[in-house]
Design a protein around this motif. Structure first.
Motif, PDB file in Angstrom:
ATOM      1  N   LEU A  52       0.829  -1.198   0.000  1.00  0.00           N
ATOM      2  CA  LEU A  52       0.000   0.000   0.000  1.00  0.00           C
ATOM      3  C   LEU A  52       0.868   1.254   0.000  1.00  0.00           C
ATOM      4  CD1 LEU A  52      -2.972   0.975   0.180  1.00  0.00           C
ATOM      5  CD2 LEU A  52      -2.722   0.956   2.669  1.00  0.00           C
ATOM      6  N   GLY A  53       2.016   1.163   0.651  1.00  0.00           N
ATOM      7  CA  GLY A  53       2.987   2.253   0.578  1.00  0.00           C
ATOM      8  C   GLY A  53       2.643   3.466   1.418  1.00  0.00           C
ATOM      9  N   ALA A  54       1.571   3.399   2.217  1.00  0.00           N
ATOM     10  CA  ALA A  54       1.144   4.562   2.999  1.00  0.00           C
ATOM     11  C   ALA A  54       1.467   4.347   4.474  1.00  0.00           C
ATOM     12  CB  ALA A  54      -0.356   4.781   2.827  1.00  0.00           C
ATOM     13  N   ASP A  55       1.798   5.456   5.163  1.00  0.00           N
ATOM     14  CA  ASP A  55       2.000   5.381   6.610  1.00  0.00           C
ATOM     15  C   ASP A  55       0.678   5.522   7.346  1.00  0.00           C
ATOM     16  OD1 ASP A  55       4.891   5.267   6.397  1.00  0.00           O
ATOM     17  OD2 ASP A  55       4.770   7.364   5.780  1.00  0.00           O
ATOM     18  N   LEU A  56      -0.240   6.301   6.743  1.00  0.00           N
ATOM     19  CA  LEU A  56      -1.564   6.507   7.348  1.00  0.00           C
ATOM     20  C   LEU A  56      -2.632   6.325   6.283  1.00  0.00           C
ATOM     21  CD1 LEU A  56      -0.844   9.820   9.343  1.00  0.00           C
ATOM     22  CD2 LEU A  56      -0.923   7.500  10.275  1.00  0.00           C
ATOM     23  N   SER A  90     -11.079  -4.118   2.384  1.00  0.00           N
ATOM     24  CA  SER A  90     -11.315  -3.667   1.006  1.00  0.00           C
ATOM     25  C   SER A  90     -10.253  -2.681   0.545  1.00  0.00           C
ATOM     26  CB  SER A  90     -12.705  -3.024   0.900  1.00  0.00           C
ATOM     27  OG  SER A  90     -13.705  -3.969   1.183  1.00  0.00           O
ATOM     28  N   ILE A  91      -9.706  -1.888   1.486  1.00  0.00           N
ATOM     29  CA  ILE A  91      -8.614  -0.974   1.121  1.00  0.00           C
ATOM     30  C   ILE A  91      -7.414  -1.781   0.641  1.00  0.00           C
ATOM     31  CG2 ILE A  91      -6.917   0.640   2.069  1.00  0.00           C
ATOM     32  CD1 ILE A  91      -9.160   1.730   3.864  1.00  0.00           C
ATOM     33  N   LEU A 104      -7.750   8.353  -3.469  1.00  0.00           N
ATOM     34  CA  LEU A 104      -8.014   7.185  -4.323  1.00  0.00           C
ATOM     35  C   LEU A 104      -9.524   6.936  -4.412  1.00  0.00           C
ATOM     36  CD1 LEU A 104      -5.254   6.186  -2.432  1.00  0.00           C
ATOM     37  CD2 LEU A 104      -5.258   4.655  -4.381  1.00  0.00           C
ATOM     38  N   LEU A 105      -9.986   6.714  -5.616  1.00  0.00           N
ATOM     39  CA  LEU A 105     -11.376   6.333  -5.871  1.00  0.00           C
ATOM     40  C   LEU A 105     -11.362   4.897  -6.386  1.00  0.00           C
ATOM     41  CD1 LEU A 105     -14.413   6.910  -6.399  1.00  0.00           C
ATOM     42  CD2 LEU A 105     -13.740   7.782  -8.651  1.00  0.00           C
ATOM     43  N   THR A 106     -12.014   3.983  -5.653  1.00  0.00           N
ATOM     44  CA  THR A 106     -11.982   2.562  -6.048  1.00  0.00           C
ATOM     45  C   THR A 106     -13.333   2.156  -6.622  1.00  0.00           C
ATOM     46  OG1 THR A 106     -12.570   1.899  -3.810  1.00  0.00           O
ATOM     47  CG2 THR A 106     -10.240   1.929  -4.351  1.00  0.00           C
ATOM     48  N   GLU A 107     -13.324   1.643  -7.837  1.00  0.00           N
ATOM     49  CA  GLU A 107     -14.543   1.212  -8.524  1.00  0.00           C
ATOM     50  C   GLU A 107     -14.262  -0.115  -9.221  1.00  0.00           C
ATOM     51  OE1 GLU A 107     -17.431   2.532  -8.370  1.00  0.00           O
ATOM     52  OE2 GLU A 107     -17.043   4.495  -7.466  1.00  0.00           O
ATOM     53  N   PHE A 115     -10.924   6.846  -0.232  1.00  0.00           N
ATOM     54  CA  PHE A 115     -10.036   7.001   0.932  1.00  0.00           C
ATOM     55  C   PHE A 115      -8.781   7.758   0.505  1.00  0.00           C
ATOM     56  CE2 PHE A 115      -8.460   3.150  -1.029  1.00  0.00           C
ATOM     57  CZ  PHE A 115      -7.097   3.132  -0.779  1.00  0.00           C
ATOM     58  N   VAL A 116      -7.972   8.131   1.479  1.00  0.00           N
ATOM     59  CA  VAL A 116      -6.749   8.888   1.197  1.00  0.00           C
ATOM     60  C   VAL A 116      -5.560   8.153   1.801  1.00  0.00           C
ATOM     61  CG1 VAL A 116      -5.607  11.131   1.360  1.00  0.00           C
ATOM     62  CG2 VAL A 116      -8.106  11.023   1.349  1.00  0.00           C
ATOM     63  N   ALA A 117      -4.562   7.869   0.971  1.00  0.00           N
ATOM     64  CA  ALA A 117      -3.305   7.289   1.471  1.00  0.00           C
ATOM     65  C   ALA A 117      -2.353   8.439   1.794  1.00  0.00           C
ATOM     66  CB  ALA A 117      -2.693   6.376   0.416  1.00  0.00           C
ATOM     67  N   VAL A 118      -1.774   8.397   2.982  1.00  0.00           N
ATOM     68  CA  VAL A 118      -0.929   9.513   3.435  1.00  0.00           C
ATOM     69  C   VAL A 118       0.467   9.008   3.764  1.00  0.00           C
ATOM     70  CG1 VAL A 118      -0.640  11.322   5.167  1.00  0.00           C
ATOM     71  CG2 VAL A 118      -2.934  10.727   4.366  1.00  0.00           C
ATOM     72  N   GLN A 119       1.447   9.699   3.225  1.00  0.00           N
ATOM     73  CA  GLN A 119       2.845   9.409   3.578  1.00  0.00           C
ATOM     74  C   GLN A 119       3.355  10.541   4.450  1.00  0.00           C
ATOM     75  OE1 GLN A 119       5.905   9.371   0.430  1.00  0.00           O
ATOM     76  NE2 GLN A 119       6.387   7.305   1.122  1.00  0.00           N
TER      77      GLN A 119
END
Length: 385
Positions: free
Chosen positions: A53-57, A71-72, A101-104, A206-210
């Motif tokens: 996923l590469g995200a810290d938060l 699901s994320i 990110l928009l997941t469809e 959702f939002v991936a945060v580094q």
């Protein structure tokens, strides 16, 4: 006749009973091994996806449940409730890089394929993607997409081919090098284009945060919560949350399989007790020839242990094959989708542990019949016809 030949002859004397007794312990051990193998594969894949996923938060709607956190990781469809104003608020906080990110979902050649709308340049940097062919779209609303390596292979897609999503034909501008994660199976679109195609306005899933400084992760979480009304979890918290749910389910099914092994133990008890009564005369002759009670006890216990070892080996082999065969079917739903992409297989420690468990159950099951056989009086045993 030595002890090993005697045990072998006694076991094969009633071949139908031998097969049925082995079948009971084999089915129990095979069930246990299958669930252990699938559970271990599931946990390995969850850890790999969390890392990919590469995200810290991860910023998601407040009160997101464990299923949505799964699901994320799987790239499955999520509720679209976070506005771009909230994304910009997070991105404006010092020390944070926010990737919306928009997941469809869509279909390519009648196969469901996950679609992700995002800032492709930012996400590529976050995940460390490499392009095998082509390039990323230059503009946030440029018609075009980037395909994961498996999605391109399964869909027969090459550079310049088109994929129709929601009635719009989009050219394939790039193909990712293999990442060995769920990204390989997806199609990636510029965010504004994806929002327009799926009609979600300016909202994302959702939002991936580094973060710039991982030692200050707690401060960043508080800052995001104060600035927005959204929920925030660290990658480690999300991983532990998902693993705890999966671990509970895995433990429950393994417990059911263990009960099947214990049920098979009663089959061994029945077999060995029947053998004790059938061999009374033989036991008496052995005692008359000088065999001690300990020797009789060990002969019956070894015979019972042989059922456990043989059933254990066959059960482990059957369970390993079953886990490989069942993994694609288990991976049909989002919660266990990780299993589908795993290599499967059984690690040596689990195989050895299962055989030892089978042996231990068989020895415990054989103790009472062995004690009964050793306790027979020589005169009474010889007199038996």
């Amino acid at each position: 006749m030595n002890a090993s030949r005697l045990v072998f002859r006694n076991m094969t004397r009633r071949r139908g009973r031998l097969v049925l007794t082995l079948l009971g312990i084999t089915v129990g051990i095979a069930s246990l091994v299958t669930f252990l193998s699938l559970g271990a594969s599931l946990q390995r894949e969850i850890r790999r996806e969390a890392h990919a996923l590469g995200a810290d938060l991860v910023v998601a709607p407040k009160g997101s449940c464990a299923y949505e956190q799964v699901s994320i990781l799987t790239g499955d469809q999520l509720p679209v409730t976070i506005t771009m104003d909230e994304v910009r608020t997070i991105a404006s906080l010092p020390g944070l890089t926010a990737v919306p990110l928009l997941t469809e979902k869509t279909a390519v050649r009648n196969r469901p394929v996950p679609v992700v709308g995002t800032d492709l340049a930012l996400l590529s940097r976050l995940k460390g993607w490499r392009l095998a062919q082509g390039r990323l779209p230059d503009l946030p609303d440029q018609p075009g997409l980037v395909a994961g390596s498996a999605a391109a292979e399964d869909g027969g897609l090459g550079l310049g081919d088109t994929v129709t999503i929601r009635g719009q034909a989009l050219p394939v501008l790039g193909i990712l090098a293999e990442t060995r994660s769920r990204d390989d199976t997806g199609l990636f679109l510029p965010l504004e284009l994806a929002q327009e195609l799926f009609g979600v306005g300016d909202r994302v899933s959702f939002v991936a945060v580094q973060v710039d400084d991982v030692s200050r992760t707690g401060d960043y979480v508080l800052a995001i919560r104060e600035a927005t009304a959204l929920g925030v979890v660290s990658d480690e918290q999300m991983l532990q949350s998902v693993l705890s749910v999966v671990g509970t389910v895995s433990f429950t099914v393994q417990l059911i399989a263990a009960v099947a092994v214990l049920a098979a133990a009663f089959g061994i008890v029945n077999t060995m007790l029947t053998a004790t009564y059938e061999r009374r005369r033989e036991i008496g002759i052995l005692q008359a020839l000088g065999a001690r009670r300990g020797t009789i006890f060990r002969l019956f216990l070894v015979e019972s242990g042989c059922y456990g070892v043989l059933g254990g080996f066959i059960g482990v082999a059957t369970g390993a094959l079953a886990s490989l065969f069942l993994a694609p079917y288990v991976g049909q739903n989002a919660f266990t989708a990780f299993v589908k992409g795993s290599a499967g297989g059984l690690d040596p420690a689990t195989a050895a542990g299962s055989i030892l468990f089978s042996l231990a159950v068989a020895l415990v099951a054989g103790t009472y019949p062995a004690w009964k056989a050793a306790g027979l009086a020589p005169v009474e045993a010889i007199r038996y016809e």
